[in-house]
Design a protein around this motif. Structure first.
Motif, PDB file in Angstrom:
ATOM      1  N   ALA A  83      -2.218  -2.665  -1.436  1.00 32.14           N
ATOM      2  CA  ALA A  83      -2.634  -2.007  -0.179  1.00 32.14           C
ATOM      3  C   ALA A  83      -1.562  -1.085   0.381  1.00 32.14           C
ATOM      4  O   ALA A  83      -0.989  -1.340   1.442  1.00 32.14           O
ATOM      5  CB  ALA A  83      -3.055  -3.058   0.846  1.00 32.14           C
ATOM      6  N   PHE A  84      -1.286  -0.007  -0.315  1.00 32.93           N
ATOM      7  CA  PHE A  84      -0.308   0.978   0.160  1.00 32.93           C
ATOM      8  C   PHE A  84      -0.878   1.773   1.321  1.00 32.93           C
ATOM      9  O   PHE A  84      -2.083   2.033   1.383  1.00 32.93           O
ATOM     10  CB  PHE A  84       0.069   1.936  -0.971  1.00 32.93           C
ATOM     11  CG  PHE A  84       1.130   1.382  -1.883  1.00 32.93           C
ATOM     12  CD1 PHE A  84       2.467   1.654  -1.644  1.00 32.93           C
ATOM     13  CD2 PHE A  84       0.785   0.588  -2.958  1.00 32.93           C
ATOM     14  CE1 PHE A  84       3.444   1.134  -2.480  1.00 32.93           C
ATOM     15  CE2 PHE A  84       1.758   0.073  -3.798  1.00 32.93           C
ATOM     16  CZ  PHE A  84       3.083   0.341  -3.555  1.00 32.93           C
ATOM     17  N   PRO A 126       4.105  -3.701   1.955  1.00 30.02           N
ATOM     18  CA  PRO A 126       4.861  -4.958   2.004  1.00 30.02           C
ATOM     19  C   PRO A 126       4.509  -5.878   0.832  1.00 30.02           C
ATOM     20  O   PRO A 126       5.353  -6.624   0.346  1.00 30.02           O
ATOM     21  CB  PRO A 126       4.451  -5.586   3.339  1.00 30.02           C
ATOM     22  CG  PRO A 126       3.992  -4.433   4.173  1.00 30.02           C
ATOM     23  CD  PRO A 126       3.376  -3.461   3.207  1.00 30.02           C
ATOM     24  N   GLY A 127       3.259  -5.808   0.366  1.00 30.54           N
ATOM     25  CA  GLY A 127       2.852  -6.612  -0.785  1.00 30.54           C
ATOM     26  C   GLY A 127       3.602  -6.213  -2.048  1.00 30.54           C
ATOM     27  O   GLY A 127       4.004  -7.071  -2.836  1.00 30.54           O
ATOM     28  N   PHE A 128       3.795  -4.903  -2.252  1.00 28.61           N
ATOM     29  CA  PHE A 128       4.555  -4.468  -3.426  1.00 28.61           C
ATOM     30  C   PHE A 128       6.018  -4.872  -3.277  1.00 28.61           C
ATOM     31  O   PHE A 128       6.652  -5.260  -4.252  1.00 28.61           O
ATOM     32  CB  PHE A 128       4.451  -2.951  -3.643  1.00 28.61           C
ATOM     33  CG  PHE A 128       5.213  -2.507  -4.851  1.00 28.61           C
ATOM     34  CD1 PHE A 128       4.668  -2.632  -6.120  1.00 28.61           C
ATOM     35  CD2 PHE A 128       6.508  -2.005  -4.740  1.00 28.61           C
ATOM     36  CE1 PHE A 128       5.385  -2.262  -7.254  1.00 28.61           C
ATOM     37  CE2 PHE A 128       7.231  -1.635  -5.858  1.00 28.61           C
ATOM     38  CZ  PHE A 128       6.670  -1.765  -7.120  1.00 28.61           C
ATOM     39  N   ASP A 129       6.558  -4.764  -2.062  1.00 30.09           N
ATOM     40  CA  ASP A 129       7.946  -5.196  -1.840  1.00 30.09           C
ATOM     41  C   ASP A 129       8.119  -6.657  -2.260  1.00 30.09           C
ATOM     42  O   ASP A 129       9.070  -6.998  -2.959  1.00 30.09           O
ATOM     43  CB  ASP A 129       8.343  -5.046  -0.368  1.00 30.09           C
ATOM     44  CG  ASP A 129       8.439  -3.602   0.082  1.00 30.09           C
ATOM     45  OD1 ASP A 129       8.417  -2.689  -0.780  1.00 30.09           O
ATOM     46  OD2 ASP A 129       8.521  -3.381   1.305  1.00 30.09           O
ATOM     47  N   ALA A 130       7.193  -7.507  -1.840  1.00 29.89           N
ATOM     48  CA  ALA A 130       7.272  -8.931  -2.194  1.00 29.89           C
ATOM     49  C   ALA A 130       7.161  -9.122  -3.702  1.00 29.89           C
ATOM     50  O   ALA A 130       7.909  -9.908  -4.291  1.00 29.89           O
ATOM     51  CB  ALA A 130       6.177  -9.712  -1.468  1.00 29.89           C
ATOM     52  N   ALA A 137       0.202   5.422 -10.293  1.00 25.46           N
ATOM     53  CA  ALA A 137      -0.216   4.186 -10.958  1.00 25.46           C
ATOM     54  C   ALA A 137       0.160   2.957 -10.133  1.00 25.46           C
ATOM     55  O   ALA A 137      -0.609   2.001 -10.047  1.00 25.46           O
ATOM     56  CB  ALA A 137       0.412   4.100 -12.346  1.00 25.46           C
ATOM     57  N   ILE A 138       1.329   3.001  -9.511  1.00 26.33           N
ATOM     58  CA  ILE A 138       1.773   1.859  -8.698  1.00 26.33           C
ATOM     59  C   ILE A 138       1.011   1.808  -7.385  1.00 26.33           C
ATOM     60  O   ILE A 138       0.503   0.758  -6.984  1.00 26.33           O
ATOM     61  CB  ILE A 138       3.295   1.929  -8.456  1.00 26.33           C
ATOM     62  CG1 ILE A 138       4.045   1.703  -9.768  1.00 26.33           C
ATOM     63  CG2 ILE A 138       3.727   0.897  -7.410  1.00 26.33           C
ATOM     64  CD1 ILE A 138       5.543   1.944  -9.687  1.00 26.33           C
TER      65      ILE A 138
END
Length: 179
Positions: free
Chosen positions: A109-110, A137-141, A101-102
């Motif tokens: 954009a994983f 990196p987008g999810f990290d942010a 889901a994540i």
């Protein structure tokens, strides 16, 4: 009178010679005393993780993690600094389908990535060697911003999150900077 003077001279000599020897001996003992080892006991309690990571990861289960001050010299002989950096690193299971889901959200954009490189030795046994890790990196942010939103203004998290969708695993490596 000569007997009294002899005793005084002997006491003075012992005081002058003995005090530096005692000081040097105490200093050498302090320097050579073995330092206690850094606590590397793997933790499995979930409440601290779910409180900090749960809002953007979901309810974590079966966690293996470490939390420690990265600048801690593992002894109490140093003066603590004005700030500390607490590293929280580990692996946990997400609810069924949680990793997919994540990672399935197009706005993050994983992409496939390698295994974590800076993993403490105590945790290596809990990461499957054949995991297909994905990173964004987008999810990290996003996660770091979510973590900052729920924390006090003096806690600044920075972290990296890897997901294995086949096992619903998340590897987290977060650094909280307390000022």
């Amino acid at each position: 009178m000569d007997i009294q003077r002899g005793r005084t001279n002997r006491r003075r000599f012992l005081l002058i010679a003995g005090l530096p020897l005692l000081t040097v001996g105490a200093g050498m003992t302090y320097l050579l005393w073995p330092e206690p080892p850094r606590r590397t006991e793997v933790r499995t309690d979930l409440e601290p993780l779910n409180r900090r990571l749960g809002p953007f990861l979901g309810e974590l289960t079966d966690a293996h993690w470490l939390g420690y001050d990265i600048e801690d010299a593992a002894d109490d002989r140093s003066i603590p600094g004005p700030d500390s950096r607490i590293r929280v690193v580990g692996v946990a299971h997400l609810p069924a389908g949680g990793a997919a889901a994540i990672t399935g959200k197009s706005d993050h954009a994983f992409a496939a990535t390698g295994a974590p490189s800076d993993l403490p030795t105590a945790l290596k046994q809990y990461l499957p060697p054949d995991a297909a890790w994905q990173h964004s990196p987008g999810f990290d942010a996003y996660a770091n911003g979510q973590g900052a939103a729920g924390q006090a203004s003096d806690e600044i998290p920075t972290g990296r999150y890897l997901f294995d969708t086949a096992r619903d695993l998340v590897h987290f490596d977060v650094l909280y900077h307390f000022t």
